[in-house]
Write a protein that holds these residues in place. Sequence first.
Motif, PDB file in Angstrom:
ATOM      1  N   ALA A 181      22.586  -6.340-112.630  1.00 26.15           N
ATOM      2  CA  ALA A 181      24.012  -6.506-112.404  1.00 26.15           C
ATOM      3  C   ALA A 181      24.658  -6.712-113.768  1.00 26.15           C
ATOM      4  O   ALA A 181      24.072  -7.350-114.650  1.00 26.15           O
ATOM      5  CB  ALA A 181      24.276  -7.703-111.501  1.00 26.15           C
ATOM      6  N   THR A 182      25.859  -6.171-113.962  1.00 30.82           N
ATOM      7  CA  THR A 182      26.521  -6.249-115.261  1.00 30.82           C
ATOM      8  C   THR A 182      27.903  -6.874-115.117  1.00 30.82           C
ATOM      9  O   THR A 182      28.518  -6.837-114.042  1.00 30.82           O
ATOM     10  CB  THR A 182      26.652  -4.859-115.901  1.00 30.82           C
ATOM     11  OG1 THR A 182      27.526  -4.043-115.089  1.00 30.82           O
ATOM     12  CG2 THR A 182      25.289  -4.186-116.014  1.00 30.82           C
ATOM     13  N   PHE A 183      28.388  -7.428-116.231  1.00 32.76           N
ATOM     14  CA  PHE A 183      29.735  -7.981-116.261  1.00 32.76           C
ATOM     15  C   PHE A 183      30.325  -7.743-117.636  1.00 32.76           C
ATOM     16  O   PHE A 183      29.768  -8.160-118.656  1.00 32.76           O
ATOM     17  CB  PHE A 183      29.732  -9.472-115.943  1.00 32.76           C
ATOM     18  CG  PHE A 183      31.105 -10.082-115.967  1.00 32.76           C
ATOM     19  CD1 PHE A 183      32.025  -9.788-114.975  1.00 32.76           C
ATOM     20  CD2 PHE A 183      31.479 -10.938-116.993  1.00 32.76           C
ATOM     21  CE1 PHE A 183      33.300 -10.332-114.999  1.00 32.76           C
ATOM     22  CE2 PHE A 183      32.752 -11.498-117.026  1.00 32.76           C
ATOM     23  CZ  PHE A 183      33.666 -11.195-116.019  1.00 32.76           C
ATOM     24  N   ALA A 184      31.461  -7.037-117.681  1.00 31.21           N
ATOM     25  CA  ALA A 184      32.129  -6.725-118.938  1.00 31.21           C
ATOM     26  C   ALA A 184      33.042  -7.881-119.334  1.00 31.21           C
ATOM     27  O   ALA A 184      33.914  -8.302-118.552  1.00 31.21           O
ATOM     28  CB  ALA A 184      32.930  -5.438-118.790  1.00 31.21           C
ATOM     29  N   LEU A 185      32.827  -8.410-120.543  1.00 28.45           N
ATOM     30  CA  LEU A 185      33.622  -9.521-121.030  1.00 28.45           C
ATOM     31  C   LEU A 185      34.890  -9.064-121.732  1.00 28.45           C
ATOM     32  O   LEU A 185      35.789  -9.859-121.994  1.00 28.45           O
ATOM     33  CB  LEU A 185      32.798 -10.376-122.003  1.00 28.45           C
ATOM     34  CG  LEU A 185      31.561 -11.051-121.426  1.00 28.45           C
ATOM     35  CD1 LEU A 185      30.819 -11.792-122.530  1.00 28.45           C
ATOM     36  CD2 LEU A 185      31.947 -12.012-120.307  1.00 28.45           C
ATOM     37  N   GLY A 186      34.959  -7.769-122.059  1.00 31.54           N
ATOM     38  CA  GLY A 186      36.078  -7.267-122.828  1.00 31.54           C
ATOM     39  C   GLY A 186      35.735  -7.221-124.306  1.00 31.54           C
ATOM     40  O   GLY A 186      34.815  -7.891-124.790  1.00 31.54           O
ATOM     41  N   GLY A 187      36.474  -6.407-125.037  1.00 27.81           N
ATOM     42  CA  GLY A 187      36.208  -6.285-126.463  1.00 27.81           C
ATOM     43  C   GLY A 187      34.902  -5.582-126.767  1.00 27.81           C
ATOM     44  O   GLY A 187      34.364  -5.724-127.863  1.00 27.81           O
ATOM     45  N   GLY A 188      34.370  -4.826-125.806  1.00 27.31           N
ATOM     46  CA  GLY A 188      33.122  -4.108-126.027  1.00 27.31           C
ATOM     47  C   GLY A 188      31.875  -4.907-125.729  1.00 27.31           C
ATOM     48  O   GLY A 188      30.759  -4.411-125.945  1.00 27.31           O
ATOM     49  N   PHE A 189      31.996  -6.145-125.225  1.00 29.19           N
ATOM     50  CA  PHE A 189      30.834  -6.976-124.912  1.00 29.19           C
ATOM     51  C   PHE A 189      30.529  -6.921-123.423  1.00 29.19           C
ATOM     52  O   PHE A 189      31.437  -6.886-122.586  1.00 29.19           O
ATOM     53  CB  PHE A 189      31.074  -8.427-125.330  1.00 29.19           C
ATOM     54  CG  PHE A 189      31.042  -8.647-126.812  1.00 29.19           C
ATOM     55  CD1 PHE A 189      29.851  -8.941-127.455  1.00 29.19           C
ATOM     56  CD2 PHE A 189      32.203  -8.541-127.562  1.00 29.19           C
ATOM     57  CE1 PHE A 189      29.816  -9.135-128.820  1.00 29.19           C
ATOM     58  CE2 PHE A 189      32.179  -8.737-128.930  1.00 29.19           C
ATOM     59  CZ  PHE A 189      30.982  -9.035-129.565  1.00 29.19           C
ATOM     60  N   GLN A 190      29.243  -6.939-123.097  1.00 34.38           N
ATOM     61  CA  GLN A 190      28.797  -6.884-121.702  1.00 34.38           C
ATOM     62  C   GLN A 190      27.541  -7.735-121.533  1.00 34.38           C
ATOM     63  O   GLN A 190      26.628  -7.693-122.362  1.00 34.38           O
ATOM     64  CB  GLN A 190      28.498  -5.441-121.297  1.00 34.38           C
ATOM     65  CG  GLN A 190      28.175  -5.263-119.822  1.00 34.38           C
ATOM     66  CD  GLN A 190      27.826  -3.830-119.467  1.00 34.38           C
ATOM     67  OE1 GLN A 190      26.854  -3.279-119.973  1.00 34.38           O
ATOM     68  NE2 GLN A 190      28.638  -3.204-118.608  1.00 34.38           N
ATOM     69  N   LEU A 191      27.496  -8.514-120.475  1.00 32.27           N
ATOM     70  CA  LEU A 191      26.309  -9.283-120.100  1.00 32.27           C
ATOM     71  C   LEU A 191      25.621  -8.590-118.936  1.00 32.27           C
ATOM     72  O   LEU A 191      26.268  -7.926-118.118  1.00 32.27           O
ATOM     73  CB  LEU A 191      26.689 -10.701-119.691  1.00 32.27           C
ATOM     74  CG  LEU A 191      27.422 -11.556-120.721  1.00 32.27           C
ATOM     75  CD1 LEU A 191      27.778 -12.918-120.120  1.00 32.27           C
ATOM     76  CD2 LEU A 191      26.589 -11.728-121.985  1.00 32.27           C
ATOM     77  N   PHE A 192      24.301  -8.742-118.845  1.00 30.37           N
ATOM     78  CA  PHE A 192      23.585  -8.176-117.703  1.00 30.37           C
ATOM     79  C   PHE A 192      22.366  -9.031-117.384  1.00 30.37           C
ATOM     80  O   PHE A 192      21.836  -9.747-118.231  1.00 30.37           O
ATOM     81  CB  PHE A 192      23.177  -6.721-117.965  1.00 30.37           C
ATOM     82  CG  PHE A 192      22.236  -6.516-119.117  1.00 30.37           C
ATOM     83  CD1 PHE A 192      20.855  -6.562-118.940  1.00 30.37           C
ATOM     84  CD2 PHE A 192      22.729  -6.271-120.392  1.00 30.37           C
ATOM     85  CE1 PHE A 192      19.989  -6.361-119.992  1.00 30.37           C
ATOM     86  CE2 PHE A 192      21.875  -6.067-121.456  1.00 30.37           C
ATOM     87  CZ  PHE A 192      20.502  -6.108-121.261  1.00 30.37           C
TER      88      PHE A 192
END
Length: 253
Positions: A78-89
């Motif tokens: 599962a992924t989550f975009a934080l904005g500014g080109g950053f993403q957690l998964f």
Amino acid sequence: SDLDFNWRPGIEARVGLILPGGFGFEARGMWVAEMSAEFVTEPDDDVIVNTNPGTELASVILAAAFGETRLWSVDANATFALGGGFQLFGGVAVVRLQDELILLLANDPGLGGATWLVTNRMIGPQIGARMKTGDGQHGVFFAAEGRVGFLLDRVESVMAGDFTVFGGGEIDGAAIATARSLMLAGNANIGFHFSETFAVHVGYQAMWLGNVALATGQVGTTGPLDVPGTVAMDVATGRFLAHGVRLGIDLTF
């Protein structure tokens, strides 16, 4: 230590979907072509083979070792975009590492040999993060990713051979056990966006596996080779590193 594994090609594919609100999911698979190595001494080298602290096969006139390693992995996140080109998964990773060693020893009057085949089947949770500059814009971009996995390893170790020419006997055994392994993986890339949907990149990536079982690690712990009935062990204390250059294509819709 004289087995020299060479560079091998591999392929990795990742597909994902980003939903409104920044959430999404992805799946990835990676496969590396079979890695092989061999080491053969010259005749009459008078080789001494140390298999463990209690065993020494001396006066061997010829020794040959052959190794093969196979690696593939899949993961779903599962992924989550934080904005500014950053993403957690975060999700689940599955890794399979198989390592084989064939040891042949020649002496007067004959030949002795053994094969160790060890299979690591690992599964467990992983977390990671990635970043990308200039996402979706025409021009040069930089991207990087790092992830860590905590994997439960089901180790299968099989050993078979015949060293009767050295005064021993048949070597035959198998063992199944579990271990806790650690996975560290990541990559760093520089690329170019030709359009909002098409880009290419080049970079470097690595996967490190800790506390895994390797065939060479079984040799020194399976007991003296000159004792009949030696059985395989399940020692998972090895470390494995696969790394290399990567070339990639990015498609975004």
